[in-house]
Design an enzyme around this catalytic site. Structure first.
Site, PDB file in Angstrom:
ATOM      1  N   ALA A 129      17.705 -27.247  -3.421  1.00  0.00           N
ATOM      2  CA  ALA A 129      18.225 -28.510  -3.944  1.00  0.00           C
ATOM      3  C   ALA A 129      17.991 -29.564  -2.858  1.00  0.00           C
ATOM      4  O   ALA A 129      17.860 -29.236  -1.673  1.00  0.00           O
ATOM      5  CB  ALA A 129      19.698 -28.367  -4.260  1.00  0.00           C
TER       6      ALA A 129
ATOM      7  N   GLU B  27      21.957 -21.383   2.229  1.00  0.00           N
ATOM      8  CA  GLU B  27      22.992 -22.421   2.055  1.00  0.00           C
ATOM      9  C   GLU B  27      24.121 -22.359   3.076  1.00  0.00           C
ATOM     10  O   GLU B  27      24.642 -23.394   3.497  1.00  0.00           O
ATOM     11  CB  GLU B  27      23.597 -22.339   0.640  1.00  0.00           C
ATOM     12  CG  GLU B  27      22.690 -22.857  -0.455  1.00  0.00           C
ATOM     13  CD  GLU B  27      21.816 -21.783  -1.086  1.00  0.00           C
ATOM     14  OE1 GLU B  27      21.584 -20.737  -0.430  1.00  0.00           O
ATOM     15  OE2 GLU B  27      21.361 -21.986  -2.212  1.00  0.00           O
TER      16      GLU B  27
ATOM     17  N   GLU C 120      17.014 -19.526  -6.669  1.00  0.00           N
ATOM     18  CA  GLU C 120      17.861 -19.423  -7.863  1.00  0.00           C
ATOM     19  C   GLU C 120      17.073 -19.740  -9.131  1.00  0.00           C
ATOM     20  O   GLU C 120      17.248 -19.093 -10.168  1.00  0.00           O
ATOM     21  CB  GLU C 120      19.061 -20.368  -7.707  1.00  0.00           C
ATOM     22  CG  GLU C 120      20.009 -19.895  -6.607  1.00  0.00           C
ATOM     23  CD  GLU C 120      21.057 -20.942  -6.217  1.00  0.00           C
ATOM     24  OE1 GLU C 120      20.661 -22.084  -5.886  1.00  0.00           O
ATOM     25  OE2 GLU C 120      22.255 -20.624  -6.255  1.00  0.00           O
TER      26      GLU C 120
ATOM     27  N   GLY D 202      18.133 -23.295  -4.029  1.00  0.00           N
ATOM     28  CA  GLY D 202      17.937 -23.573  -5.453  1.00  0.00           C
ATOM     29  C   GLY D 202      16.587 -23.100  -5.965  1.00  0.00           C
ATOM     30  O   GLY D 202      16.435 -22.826  -7.157  1.00  0.00           O
TER      31      GLY D 202
HETATM   32  N1  CO8 Z   1      15.845 -31.056   0.438  1.00  0.00           N
HETATM   33  C1  CO8 Z   1      15.308 -32.235   0.795  1.00  0.00           C
HETATM   34  N2  CO8 Z   1      14.181 -32.343   1.513  1.00  0.00           N
HETATM   35  C2  CO8 Z   1      13.568 -31.213   1.884  1.00  0.00           C
HETATM   36  C3  CO8 Z   1      14.065 -29.946   1.544  1.00  0.00           C
HETATM   37  C4  CO8 Z   1      15.273 -29.889   0.773  1.00  0.00           C
HETATM   38  N3  CO8 Z   1      15.813 -28.735   0.364  1.00  0.00           N
HETATM   39  N4  CO8 Z   1      13.272 -29.020   2.073  1.00  0.00           N
HETATM   40  C5  CO8 Z   1      12.278 -29.668   2.723  1.00  0.00           C
HETATM   41  N5  CO8 Z   1      12.458 -30.993   2.599  1.00  0.00           N
HETATM   42  C6  CO8 Z   1      11.607 -32.068   3.140  1.00  0.00           C
HETATM   43  C7  CO8 Z   1      11.774 -32.182   4.657  1.00  0.00           C
HETATM   44  O1  CO8 Z   1      12.920 -32.931   4.971  1.00  0.00           O
HETATM   45  C8  CO8 Z   1      10.504 -32.852   5.041  1.00  0.00           C
HETATM   46  O2  CO8 Z   1      10.610 -34.228   4.752  1.00  0.00           O
HETATM   47  P1  CO8 Z   1       9.995 -35.319   5.795  1.00  0.00           P
HETATM   48  O3  CO8 Z   1       8.515 -35.032   5.817  1.00  0.00           O
HETATM   49  O4  CO8 Z   1      10.352 -36.613   5.148  1.00  0.00           O
HETATM   50  O5  CO8 Z   1      10.655 -35.057   7.095  1.00  0.00           O
HETATM   51  C9  CO8 Z   1       9.491 -32.267   4.065  1.00  0.00           C
HETATM   52  O6  CO8 Z   1      10.256 -31.731   2.972  1.00  0.00           O
HETATM   53  C10 CO8 Z   1       8.664 -31.146   4.661  1.00  0.00           C
HETATM   54  O7  CO8 Z   1       9.568 -30.188   5.177  1.00  0.00           O
HETATM   55  P2  CO8 Z   1       9.505 -29.644   6.694  1.00  0.00           P
HETATM   56  O8  CO8 Z   1       8.878 -30.667   7.585  1.00  0.00           O
HETATM   57  O9  CO8 Z   1      10.857 -29.154   7.043  1.00  0.00           O
HETATM   58  O10 CO8 Z   1       8.469 -28.434   6.491  1.00  0.00           O
HETATM   59  P3  CO8 Z   1       8.375 -27.116   7.388  1.00  0.00           P
HETATM   60  O11 CO8 Z   1       7.128 -26.423   6.953  1.00  0.00           O
HETATM   61  O12 CO8 Z   1       8.534 -27.439   8.832  1.00  0.00           O
HETATM   62  O13 CO8 Z   1       9.653 -26.231   6.970  1.00  0.00           O
HETATM   63  C11 CO8 Z   1      11.173 -25.200   5.411  1.00  0.00           C
HETATM   64  C12 CO8 Z   1       9.730 -25.701   5.699  1.00  0.00           C
HETATM   65  C13 CO8 Z   1      11.478 -23.996   6.297  1.00  0.00           C
HETATM   66  C14 CO8 Z   1      11.222 -24.786   3.954  1.00  0.00           C
HETATM   67  C15 CO8 Z   1      12.181 -26.333   5.703  1.00  0.00           C
HETATM   68  O14 CO8 Z   1      11.737 -27.506   5.051  1.00  0.00           O
HETATM   69  C16 CO8 Z   1      13.577 -26.042   5.248  1.00  0.00           C
HETATM   70  O15 CO8 Z   1      14.283 -25.285   5.887  1.00  0.00           O
HETATM   71  N6  CO8 Z   1      14.000 -26.671   4.114  1.00  0.00           N
HETATM   72  C17 CO8 Z   1      15.342 -26.533   3.620  1.00  0.00           C
HETATM   73  C18 CO8 Z   1      15.586 -25.163   3.023  1.00  0.00           C
HETATM   74  C19 CO8 Z   1      17.008 -25.040   2.548  1.00  0.00           C
HETATM   75  O16 CO8 Z   1      17.944 -25.037   3.315  1.00  0.00           O
HETATM   76  N7  CO8 Z   1      17.178 -24.932   1.206  1.00  0.00           N
HETATM   77  C20 CO8 Z   1      18.466 -24.804   0.610  1.00  0.00           C
HETATM   78  C21 CO8 Z   1      18.973 -26.136   0.185  1.00  0.00           C
HETATM   79  S1  CO8 Z   1      20.622 -26.068  -0.447  1.00  0.00           S
HETATM   80  C22 CO8 Z   1      20.450 -25.518  -2.005  1.00  0.00           C
HETATM   81  O17 CO8 Z   1      19.373 -25.275  -2.483  1.00  0.00           O
HETATM   82  C23 CO8 Z   1      21.708 -25.343  -2.761  1.00  0.00           C
HETATM   83  C24 CO8 Z   1      21.478 -25.138  -4.245  1.00  0.00           C
HETATM   84  C25 CO8 Z   1      22.720 -25.301  -5.045  1.00  0.00           C
HETATM   85  C26 CO8 Z   1      23.185 -26.707  -5.042  1.00  0.00           C
HETATM   86  C27 CO8 Z   1      24.488 -26.882  -5.689  1.00  0.00           C
HETATM   87  C28 CO8 Z   1      24.920 -28.308  -5.691  1.00  0.00           C
HETATM   88  C29 CO8 Z   1      26.233 -28.644  -5.256  1.00  0.00           C
END
Ligand code: CO8
Length: 255
Positions: free
Chosen positions: A62, A130, A110, A107
Site C-alpha cells: 500500500a 508492515e 495480500e 498489500g
Molecule cells: N509506498 C509508496 N512508495 C513506495 C512504496 C510503497 N509501498 N514502495 C516503494 N515506493 C517508492 C519509493 O519511495 C521510491 O520512490 P522515490 O523514487 O520517489 O524515492 C520508489 O518507489 C522506488 O523505490 P526504492 O527506491 O525504495 O526501490 P529499491 O529497489 O531501493 O527498494 C523495496 C525496493 C525494497 C521494495 C523498497 O521500495 C521498499 O521497502 N518498499 C516498501 C515495502 C513495504 O514496506 N511495503 C509494505 C507497505 S504497508 C502495506 O502494504 C500495508 C497494506 C495494508 C494497508 C492497510 C491500510 C490501513
C-alpha cells in the site's frame, strides 16, 4: 495506471502500471482496479484473468506516503476498501492467475494471495513487512497467509517482516511455480489457455466449491460440491464433455 487488454478472445491481462512507485496501491489505484475487475466480471467472453505488474515490482505494498497522516477512521476505511476488493477478486467466478514479476510486499503479497494461482519470476520477493512500519497487515494478510502457508510460518513472516525469495516462497507453497523472468507471461498464458480449453462452467463451479468449502464444515462443504456437481448435469458442457470422450474426439465446450 492500470491497463486492461485481451490477449485472445477469452483471456484478459491486467497490468498494474505505476512503476515510479513500484506499483504501490493508493486509493486511486484501488478504485481503478475495482472498476477493471467489475468490467472483467461482466464480460462473458473472458474466461481467465492474468494479473501482473510493470517494472521491477508486482506491487510493493500500500502507498506509505498516502498512509502517513491517515486518521484511525480513514485507515479503517482504506483497510476495508482493500479487503473488499481483494475478496471480490478471490470470489469472482473466473480464475485469476497472478504473474508475479518482482516485489510482492505488504498489500502486494495480500493482492497476490487473493488470486487463485500464483506464478512468479525468479526475481520476485515476498513478505509482509508492515510491523516495521508500525502497523499489522491490513488487506487481510493476517487471514490469508495462515490459510495458505499454515499458522506458524505465517506468524514468523508477519512478526519478523522477513522478505523471502521465490525459491523459499515456493517451498512454503505461497506460490505455485517459479520461472525465468522471460518465461513469466508465456508460462502464465499457457496455463490460462489450458484452463480456457476446459469447460468454464466446471472450472468456475470448482473454484466456488473450493473457496466456499474451506471455510465451513466438511459435511456442508460436501453438500455444496454435490449441488454444483448436480448443476453441471443441467449444462450442455457435461453432455458435450462426456459424449466427446465416448466418441474419442475433442470436446467443443460452450463459449
Ligand atoms: N509506498 C509508496 N512508495 C513506495 C512504496 C510503497 N509501498 N514502495 C516503494 N515506493 C517508492 C519509493 O519511495 C521510491 O520512490 P522515490 O523514487 O520517489 O524515492 C520508489 O518507489 C522506488 O523505490 P526504492 O527506491 O525504495 O526501490 P529499491 O529497489 O531501493 O527498494 C523495496 C525496493 C525494497 C521494495 C523498497 O521500495 C521498499 O521497502 N518498499 C516498501 C515495502 C513495504 O514496506 N511495503 C509494505 C507497505 S504497508 C502495506 O502494504 C500495508 C497494506 C495494508 C494497508 C492497510 C491500510 C490501513
Amino acid at each position: 495506471m492500470i491497463k486492461l487488454e485481451k490477449l485472445n478472445d477469452h483471456l484478459a491481462l491486467i497490468t498494474l502500471s505505476r512503476p515510479e512507485a513500484l506499483n504501490a496501491l493508493n486509493l486511486q489505484m484501488l478504485n481503478r482496479l475495482n472498476e477493471i475487475i467489475d468490467e472483467v466480471m461482466s464480460d462473458k467472453t473472458i474466461k481467465v484473468v492474468i494479473l501482473t505488474g510493470e517494472g521491477k515490482a508486482f506491487v510493493a505494498g500500500a502507498d506509505i506516503e498516502e498512509m502517513l497522516n491517515m486518521k484511525p477512521h480513514e485507515a479503517r476505511e482504506f483497510s476495508l476498501q482493500g479487503q473488499a476488493l481483494f475478496r471480490k477478486i478471490e470470489t469472482m467466478e473466473k480464475p485469476v492467475i497472478a504473474a508475479v514479476n518482482g516485489f510482492a510486499l505488504g498489500g502486494g503479497c495480500e493482492l497476490m494471495m487473493s488470486c487463485d494461482i500464483r506464478i512468479a519470476s525468479e526475481k520476485s520477493k515476498f513478505g509482509q513487512p508492515e510491523v516495521g512500519l508500525g502497523i499489522p497487515p491490513g488487506f487481510a494478510g493476517t487471514q490469508r497467509l495462515p490459510r495458505i502457508v499454515g499458522m506458524a510460518k505465517a506468524k514468523e513472516l508477519i512478526f519478523t517482516g522477513d522478505i523471502i525469495n521465490a525459491e523459499e516462497a515456493k517451498k512454503i507453497l505461497l506460490i505455485n511455480h517459479v520461472v525465468k523472468p522471460e518465461e513469466l507471461l508465456p508460462f502464465s498464458i499457457e496455463m490460462a489457455n489450458k484452463i480456457i480449453s476446459k469447460s468454464s462452467t466446471a472450472v468456475n463451479y470448482s473454484k466456488a466449491a473450493i473457496n466456499q468449502g474451506t471455510e465451513i464444515s466438511m459435511e456442508k462443504a460436501s453438500e455444496i460440491e454435490a449441488n454444483l456437481f448436480a448443476l453441471c448435469f443441467a449444462s450442455e458442457d457435461q453432455k458435450e464433455g462426456m459424449a466427446a470422450f465416448l466418441e474419442k474426439r475433442k470436446p467443443n465446450f460452450e463459449r
